[in-house]
Scaffold this motif. Structure first.
Motif, PDB file in Angstrom:
ATOM      1  N   TRP A  13     -18.119 -63.831 -12.103  1.00 47.81           N
ATOM      2  CA  TRP A  13     -18.737 -62.551 -12.456  1.00 47.81           C
ATOM      3  C   TRP A  13     -19.612 -62.675 -13.698  1.00 47.81           C
ATOM      4  O   TRP A  13     -20.567 -61.934 -13.874  1.00 47.81           O
ATOM      5  CB  TRP A  13     -17.644 -61.508 -12.720  1.00 47.81           C
ATOM      6  CG  TRP A  13     -16.575 -62.011 -13.644  1.00 47.81           C
ATOM      7  CD1 TRP A  13     -15.378 -62.564 -13.290  1.00 47.81           C
ATOM      8  CD2 TRP A  13     -16.631 -62.080 -15.068  1.00 47.81           C
ATOM      9  NE1 TRP A  13     -14.681 -62.969 -14.405  1.00 47.81           N
ATOM     10  CE2 TRP A  13     -15.433 -62.670 -15.517  1.00 47.81           C
ATOM     11  CE3 TRP A  13     -17.571 -61.686 -16.015  1.00 47.81           C
ATOM     12  CZ2 TRP A  13     -15.159 -62.886 -16.859  1.00 47.81           C
ATOM     13  CZ3 TRP A  13     -17.292 -61.900 -17.356  1.00 47.81           C
ATOM     14  CH2 TRP A  13     -16.099 -62.495 -17.755  1.00 47.81           C
ATOM     15  N   ALA A  14     -19.281 -63.586 -14.608  1.00 47.54           N
ATOM     16  CA  ALA A  14     -19.976 -63.682 -15.893  1.00 47.54           C
ATOM     17  C   ALA A  14     -21.299 -64.421 -15.787  1.00 47.54           C
ATOM     18  O   ALA A  14     -22.045 -64.487 -16.759  1.00 47.54           O
ATOM     19  CB  ALA A  14     -19.078 -64.387 -16.911  1.00 47.54           C
TER      20      ALA A  14
ATOM     21  N   GLY B 143     -21.241 -49.043  -2.557  1.00 47.22           N
ATOM     22  CA  GLY B 143     -20.477 -48.599  -3.714  1.00 47.22           C
ATOM     23  C   GLY B 143     -20.521 -49.544  -4.895  1.00 47.22           C
ATOM     24  O   GLY B 143     -19.918 -49.277  -5.934  1.00 47.22           O
ATOM     25  N   THR B 144     -21.238 -50.670  -4.778  1.00 44.13           N
ATOM     26  CA  THR B 144     -21.338 -51.641  -5.858  1.00 44.13           C
ATOM     27  C   THR B 144     -22.721 -51.571  -6.495  1.00 44.13           C
ATOM     28  O   THR B 144     -23.719 -51.824  -5.810  1.00 44.13           O
ATOM     29  CB  THR B 144     -21.114 -53.075  -5.345  1.00 44.13           C
ATOM     30  OG1 THR B 144     -19.847 -53.143  -4.689  1.00 44.13           O
ATOM     31  CG2 THR B 144     -21.140 -54.075  -6.485  1.00 44.13           C
ATOM     32  N   PRO B 145     -22.826 -51.230  -7.777  1.00 41.71           N
ATOM     33  CA  PRO B 145     -24.137 -51.234  -8.432  1.00 41.71           C
ATOM     34  C   PRO B 145     -24.765 -52.623  -8.378  1.00 41.71           C
ATOM     35  O   PRO B 145     -24.074 -53.633  -8.497  1.00 41.71           O
ATOM     36  CB  PRO B 145     -23.816 -50.830  -9.877  1.00 41.71           C
ATOM     37  CG  PRO B 145     -22.531 -50.065  -9.780  1.00 41.71           C
ATOM     38  CD  PRO B 145     -21.761 -50.741  -8.680  1.00 41.71           C
TER      39      PRO B 145
ATOM     40  N   MET C 209     -23.649 -59.537 -11.797  1.00 38.13           N
ATOM     41  CA  MET C 209     -22.238 -59.846 -11.571  1.00 38.13           C
ATOM     42  C   MET C 209     -21.935 -59.992 -10.081  1.00 38.13           C
ATOM     43  O   MET C 209     -21.018 -60.695  -9.684  1.00 38.13           O
ATOM     44  CB  MET C 209     -21.341 -58.738 -12.139  1.00 38.13           C
ATOM     45  CG  MET C 209     -21.433 -57.451 -11.347  1.00 38.13           C
ATOM     46  SD  MET C 209     -20.282 -56.171 -11.887  1.00 38.13           S
ATOM     47  CE  MET C 209     -20.595 -54.909 -10.620  1.00 38.13           C
ATOM     48  N   SER C 210     -22.674 -59.286  -9.225  1.00 37.28           N
ATOM     49  CA  SER C 210     -22.281 -59.143  -7.836  1.00 37.28           C
ATOM     50  C   SER C 210     -22.626 -60.378  -7.005  1.00 37.28           C
ATOM     51  O   SER C 210     -23.680 -60.979  -7.156  1.00 37.28           O
ATOM     52  CB  SER C 210     -22.923 -57.885  -7.252  1.00 37.28           C
ATOM     53  OG  SER C 210     -23.773 -58.162  -6.207  1.00 37.28           O
TER      54      SER C 210
ATOM     55  N   ALA D 172     -16.028 -55.394  -3.601  1.00 33.67           N
ATOM     56  CA  ALA D 172     -16.672 -55.697  -4.878  1.00 33.67           C
ATOM     57  C   ALA D 172     -17.780 -56.737  -4.758  1.00 33.67           C
ATOM     58  O   ALA D 172     -18.395 -57.098  -5.760  1.00 33.67           O
ATOM     59  CB  ALA D 172     -15.622 -56.174  -5.884  1.00 33.67           C
ATOM     60  N   THR D 173     -18.054 -57.214  -3.537  1.00 32.01           N
ATOM     61  CA  THR D 173     -19.116 -58.196  -3.360  1.00 32.01           C
ATOM     62  C   THR D 173     -20.490 -57.561  -3.327  1.00 32.01           C
ATOM     63  O   THR D 173     -21.505 -58.254  -3.436  1.00 32.01           O
ATOM     64  CB  THR D 173     -18.938 -58.976  -2.038  1.00 32.01           C
ATOM     65  OG1 THR D 173     -19.043 -58.062  -0.936  1.00 32.01           O
ATOM     66  CG2 THR D 173     -17.597 -59.690  -1.999  1.00 32.01           C
TER      67      THR D 173
END
Length: 529
Positions: free
Chosen positions: A100-101, A126-128, A132-133, A179-180
């Motif tokens: 993620w970083a 739903g994930t901006p 990170m993505s 979260a992907t």
């Protein structure tokens, strides 16, 4: 009565704890590993190093508890979000684990914002859209390593790699998949637009499974190394953020979890999926009637640690030896300064910011400094600045929901009564500090209990959680903080147009400002009283 293992795979360590059915800890172990940051914006890990840490953590926890293999009923898995790696047709890694970083996909994220695709993807998944993505990481990898991208059989998270090594299945729980940036909120399957953008077919991604999915028939060699039976079932579990909510009992509407470790996050469960009109918060799947809504802030305990290292711990002194003493001193000094630090504000954006601004160019700023301000003022202002940033996320989360009753605190900051009382005063909301030790691990064990039939619903977890202490907001302090909070937001708004210019100048010098952030752990320990 069986025992359940809660496995928490974090950014710099993996922890394993054994719990009985009442939630009591019988033993635990932790194995550390590095976050590799060889250059600005790059943040990777060695997948087999993490695999070894999982094995050693479970083996250590078994030994610490004095538990027999036949006493373990199930293992539940918590894992950090947003990691991705490529593997070949035999399951061998072709790349390191990109975490993620890692910010190397900033250009791809900006392209999606410029062409309008970012808003559509956010509403669908739903994930901006942010570096990170995994979505943007895949676009970056496709651009930079086209031959490798074509050769890869699968693109997976570390949890999928672990499950493949243990059980021969590439499976990703719906929480991590969400979260992907590639999971469709309506179908709970891979989103067609995301597949089109990345050029991937569903077969090159993992199998999406519910959080209670059971895995059995473990590799005998790896089972033996852990001290487990091959027949011991593993449960898919979820993301560390979702399971932290479970672990502190923030399971119903009106209960919000605030976690501040190295960075921070504010999260609530909702009965239905909901995205923010301004794209400020995430919405991740979890259970059919529980959706995780919230936002991460990059700068939590890391900001206080930075202040300690740069301005409190003496030159040449050992940070490890002096840290606890320095932290205690800062807390004492902070108590000697009134709320608002006598007109000193701190914007804590030392490593950019995610929610609610999603601005990688944001930078840290002390505002209002005068000759009167001393070390105590700067220390308290740093603590307050972190909480002001947390409140911007909290406000975005609760703007359309006035049912919030309490904040449940977890992470390193929850060990400081000074800091948790400050959160109550600054937010105007009751803050409850549960006695849960290692919330994400306990959440993972709780999902294992659910899958195993030891509990009927996750809401039963609340019966296993006690209250360490409660903080009520002080009305007078809250009134003071309201004025400073208003100014804090206005200072950010005024500086936002010039942040890109200073960030560009800093990037030109090779200075790395964006390699540490996230709602789990990173390269530094978490401040505690």
């Amino acid at each position: 009565m069986g025992l359940y293992i809660g496995l928490d795979i974090g950014t710099t360590s993996t922890k394993a704890f054994l719990y009985d059915e009442k939630g009591g800890i019988r033993g635990g172990s932790q194995q550390a590993y590095p976050l590799l940051v060889p250059e600005a914006g790059r943040a990777e890990q060695r997948p087999d190093e993490l695999l070894d840490a999982v094995i050693e953590a479970i083996r250590g926890a078994m030994q610490d508890a004095g538990a027999r293999a036949d006493e373990i009923s199930a293992v539940g898995i918590s894992a950090a979000m947003h990691s991705v790696m490529a593997v070949d047709s035999e399951g061998k890694p072709l790349t390191p684990l990109i975490t993620w970083a890692d910010n190397r996909s900033l250009g791809q994220a900006n392209d999606l914002r410029r062409n309008g695709e970012a808003g559509r993807l956010y509403r669908a998944t739903g994930t901006p859209v942010h570096p990170m993505s995994p979505l943007t990481k895949l676009l970056w990898l496709r651009s930079r390593e086209p031959e490798l991208f074509k050769r890869a059989a699968k693109f997976i998270s570390f949890k999928e790699y672990l499950l493949y090594r243990l059980f021969g299945r590439y499976a990703i729980d719906v929480s991590l998949a969400s979260a992907t940036g590639m999971l469709d909120l309506n179908t709970l399957d891979w989103n067609e637009s995301a597949l089109r953008l990345t050029g991937l077919s569903p077969e090159r991604l993992g199998e999406i499974v519910p959080i209670t999915e059971r895995f059995s028939g473990m590799d005998r060699t790896l089972a033996g190394r852990m001290g487990l039976r091959p027949e011991t079932p593993w449960i898919a579990g979820a993301s560390d953020g979702a399971l932290a909510n479970v672990g502190v009992g923030a399971l119903e509407r009106g209960e919000t979890a605030v976690t501040i470790g190295t960075s921070g996050a504010v999260r609530s469960f909702a009965e239905h999926p909901s995205t923010d009109i301004g794209g400020r918060t995430f919405c991740y799947a979890f259970e059919p009637d529980r959706w995780l809504i919230g936002g991460p802030t990059n700068n939590g305990g890391i900001a206080l640690r930075w202040y300690l290292e740069k301005f409190v711990i003496g030159e040449g002194e050992s940070a490890d030896l002096k840290e606890k003493e320095a932290l205690n001193r800062i807390m004492q000094l902070a108590d000697s300064v009134p709320p608002g630090s006598e007109g000193l504000l701190f914007l804590p954006y030392l490593s950019g910011e995610r929610a609610p601004y999603w601005n990688a160019d944001a930078r840290g700023t002390y505002f209002g400094a005068t000759l009167h301000h001393g070390r105590a003022h700067f220390g308290r202002a740093t603590m307050e600045g972190v909480l002001f940033a947390v409140r911007t996320v909290y406000d975005a989360l609760t703007q359309h929901d006035v049912s919030n009753r309490s904040l449940l605190a977890s992470g390193g900051f929850a060990k400081s009564e000074t800091w948790t009382q400050m959160l109550a005063d600054l937010s105007g909301t009751r803050v409850i500090v549960p006695d849960t030790y290692e919330a994400s691990a306990f959440g993972a064990a709780s999902v294992a209990m659910l899958a195993d039939g030891a509990i009927g619903d996750l809401s039963e977890v609340k019966e296993r959680i006690g209250i360490l202490r409660t903080h009520e907001p002080d009305p007078q302090r809250f009134g003071t903080y309201e004025r400073y909070y208003s100014l804090f937001k206005r200072v950010y708004d005024q500086l936002e147009p010039v942040f890109p210019e200073i960030a560009q100048l800093q990037r030109g010098t090779g200075v790395n400002h964006e390699d540490e952030s996230e709602e789990g752990e990173a390269k530094h320990t978490v401040p505690e009283k």
